[in-house]
Design an enzyme around this catalytic site. Sequence first.
Site, PDB file in Angstrom:
ATOM      1  N   GLU A  65      11.211  -9.288 -10.416  1.00  0.00           N
ATOM      2  CA  GLU A  65      10.545  -8.659 -11.554  1.00  0.00           C
ATOM      3  C   GLU A  65      11.457  -7.667 -12.271  1.00  0.00           C
ATOM      4  O   GLU A  65      12.298  -7.018 -11.634  1.00  0.00           O
ATOM      5  CB  GLU A  65       9.304  -7.891 -11.058  1.00  0.00           C
ATOM      6  N   ASP A 236       0.059  -7.029  -4.682  1.00  0.00           N
ATOM      7  CA  ASP A 236       0.762  -6.625  -5.905  1.00  0.00           C
ATOM      8  C   ASP A 236       1.357  -7.821  -6.643  1.00  0.00           C
ATOM      9  O   ASP A 236       2.331  -7.688  -7.359  1.00  0.00           O
ATOM     10  CB  ASP A 236       1.859  -5.592  -5.573  1.00  0.00           C
TER      11      ASP A 236
HETATM   12  N1  LIG Z   1       2.302  -1.144  -4.925  1.00  0.00           N
HETATM   13  C1  LIG Z   1       3.581  -0.841  -4.969  1.00  0.00           C
HETATM   14  O1  LIG Z   1       4.017  -0.058  -5.809  1.00  0.00           O
HETATM   15  C2  LIG Z   1       4.495  -1.440  -3.959  1.00  0.00           C
HETATM   16  C3  LIG Z   1       5.790  -0.932  -3.804  1.00  0.00           C
HETATM   17  C4  LIG Z   1       6.587  -1.435  -2.782  1.00  0.00           C
HETATM   18  C5  LIG Z   1       6.109  -2.456  -1.972  1.00  0.00           C
HETATM   19  N2  LIG Z   1       4.859  -2.959  -2.190  1.00  0.00           N
HETATM   20  C6  LIG Z   1       4.319  -4.018  -1.343  1.00  0.00           C
HETATM   21  O2  LIG Z   1       4.022  -3.422  -0.089  1.00  0.00           O
HETATM   22  C7  LIG Z   1       4.076  -4.401   0.934  1.00  0.00           C
HETATM   23  C8  LIG Z   1       4.851  -3.902   2.122  1.00  0.00           C
HETATM   24  O3  LIG Z   1       6.198  -3.718   1.755  1.00  0.00           O
HETATM   25  P1  LIG Z   1       7.294  -3.443   2.890  1.00  0.00           P
HETATM   26  O4  LIG Z   1       8.582  -3.238   2.160  1.00  0.00           O
HETATM   27  O5  LIG Z   1       6.794  -2.389   3.806  1.00  0.00           O
HETATM   28  O6  LIG Z   1       7.275  -4.877   3.597  1.00  0.00           O
HETATM   29  P2  LIG Z   1       7.713  -5.249   5.111  1.00  0.00           P
HETATM   30  O7  LIG Z   1       7.882  -6.728   5.116  1.00  0.00           O
HETATM   31  O8  LIG Z   1       8.843  -4.388   5.519  1.00  0.00           O
HETATM   32  O9  LIG Z   1       6.449  -4.842   6.009  1.00  0.00           O
HETATM   33  C9  LIG Z   1       5.231  -5.522   5.922  1.00  0.00           C
HETATM   34  C10 LIG Z   1       4.535  -5.419   7.267  1.00  0.00           C
HETATM   35  O10 LIG Z   1       3.224  -5.994   7.136  1.00  0.00           O
HETATM   36  C11 LIG Z   1       2.933  -6.580   8.412  1.00  0.00           C
HETATM   37  N3  LIG Z   1       1.794  -7.488   8.233  1.00  0.00           N
HETATM   38  C12 LIG Z   1       1.761  -8.708   7.631  1.00  0.00           C
HETATM   39  N4  LIG Z   1       0.520  -9.228   7.704  1.00  0.00           N
HETATM   40  C13 LIG Z   1      -0.246  -8.310   8.357  1.00  0.00           C
HETATM   41  C14 LIG Z   1      -1.624  -8.271   8.723  1.00  0.00           C
HETATM   42  N5  LIG Z   1      -2.455  -9.275   8.460  1.00  0.00           N
HETATM   43  N6  LIG Z   1      -2.088  -7.172   9.365  1.00  0.00           N
HETATM   44  C15 LIG Z   1      -1.244  -6.125   9.660  1.00  0.00           C
HETATM   45  N7  LIG Z   1       0.066  -6.122   9.351  1.00  0.00           N
HETATM   46  C16 LIG Z   1       0.563  -7.196   8.692  1.00  0.00           C
HETATM   47  C17 LIG Z   1       4.237  -7.249   8.798  1.00  0.00           C
HETATM   48  O11 LIG Z   1       4.266  -7.549  10.191  1.00  0.00           O
HETATM   49  C18 LIG Z   1       5.249  -6.174   8.385  1.00  0.00           C
HETATM   50  O12 LIG Z   1       5.565  -5.302   9.452  1.00  0.00           O
HETATM   51  C19 LIG Z   1       4.697  -5.647   0.274  1.00  0.00           C
HETATM   52  O13 LIG Z   1       3.672  -6.586   0.072  1.00  0.00           O
HETATM   53  C20 LIG Z   1       5.272  -5.141  -1.010  1.00  0.00           C
HETATM   54  O14 LIG Z   1       5.271  -6.133  -2.006  1.00  0.00           O
HETATM   55  C21 LIG Z   1       4.046  -2.471  -3.153  1.00  0.00           C
END
Ligand SMILES: NC(=O)c1ccc[n+]([C@@H]2O[C@H](COP(=O)([O-])OP(=O)(O)OC[C@H]3O[C@@H](n4cnc5c(N)ncnc54)[C@H](O)[C@@H]3O)[C@@H](O)[C@H]2O)c1
Length: 348
Positions: A65, A236
């Site tokens: 993005e 997101d």
């Molecule tokens: N809203 C925002 O501004 C924003 C900003 C950054 C990241 N994000 C989103 O936040 C999310 C997390 O990002 P990250 O960098 O920490 O990712 P990451 O991959 O480092 O961590 C995600 C975690 O979620 C866990 N997980 C997956 N399915 C699960 C479930 N059903 N129950 C419990 N845990 C589960 C995984 O095991 C992993 O440890 C991503 O989806 C990312 O796109 C959003």
Amino acid sequence: MLSLPSNKAMVPFVSVENMMRLVHHLGVETVLAELTDAIEADFRRWESFDKTPRIASHSGNGVIELMPTSDGTVYSVKYVNGHPRNTFNGLQTVTAFGLLAEVATGYPVLLAEMTMLTALRTAATSAMAARHLAPKGVDTMAMIGNGAQAEFQALAMKAICGIDSVRLYDIDPRATAKTSRNLDGFGLNVVSCRSAEAAVERAGIITTCTAEKQFATILTDNMIGPGVHINAIGGDCPGKTELHKDILMRAETFVEYPPQTRIEGEIQQMPANYPVTELWKVVTGAAPGRRDARQITVFDSVGFAVEDFSALCYVRDRLSGTDFCQRLDMIADPDDPRDLFGMLQRAR
Ligand SMILES: NC(=O)c1ccc[n+]([C@@H]2O[C@H](COP(=O)([O-])OP(=O)(O)OC[C@H]3O[C@@H](n4cnc5c(N)ncnc54)[C@H](O)[C@@H]3O)[C@@H](O)[C@H]2O)c1
């Protein structure tokens, strides 16, 4: 003879190493608190920003993005990806970098890593929302999804909302163990839980921050009691959500920029006329935040360009007087502006 590049041609660059040095120089909780205020200040002048839903390029594995905005004086853009399966190959789910440019000339004035900075600004934005929406006197949060963003989210809620306990859950216990270890020494009571149901017990703030490209149901309606604030971070992208829609039927939902959130957020599950409140209106006092102690509030966070603008401007301001940047020879800028070819030839 080679002429030296002008001052404007040398663009300050904040590498990952320098971003980490800057954060430690200031203190991570100080950065989170100051970023929260910086983002809130820009939300207060929301109407002065150019706004557009981010430009997304989707693939089977994830999304890439571009997130641009401008306040008429400064322009910013962030490149960011979201590839939930990357971690299985030892790569980050989210990586980012971004730049600030001067609107008057179009010249870039700062280039920065933004993988760290995105985690910081996302946590600060969550804290800003919770400052207005979380129940009074909240002391416990649940943190579901214990990946790259998790510690930043917990520390921002501590710095801004005063939580003293965090209840962790992740489907991968190694992620929970990592988060618990990393939060040691920050003055939080950290409890590792075996299920999402256990994690939300007694939590006044529930943050979901999982990564899976699907309509996931991290929270179901029966898990949510009255008076809770939900901070939904991981939903997101089109086809990527975390909350059962029955929760949204009972809750009041707050968003960053509706045209983007209706495509990407939890509310993509809801009809186009599902009511939402824009967070900037809460911040300015134009709309109420939490109305009563029993209300369920949801911050349907997707991440908006203005938050990155605030974060980059914050870094630019905090760099002054430090050596936490390098100067990149990034802009070809001949002394005679029309002699670009001559500049090339002189380098033969
Ligand atoms: N809203 C925002 O501004 C924003 C900003 C950054 C990241 N994000 C989103 O936040 C999310 C997390 O990002 P990250 O960098 O920490 O990712 P990451 O991959 O480092 O961590 C995600 C975690 O979620 C866990 N997980 C997956 N399915 C699960 C479930 N059903 N129950 C419990 N845990 C589960 C995984 O095991 C992993 O440890 C991503 O989806 C990312 O796109 C959003």
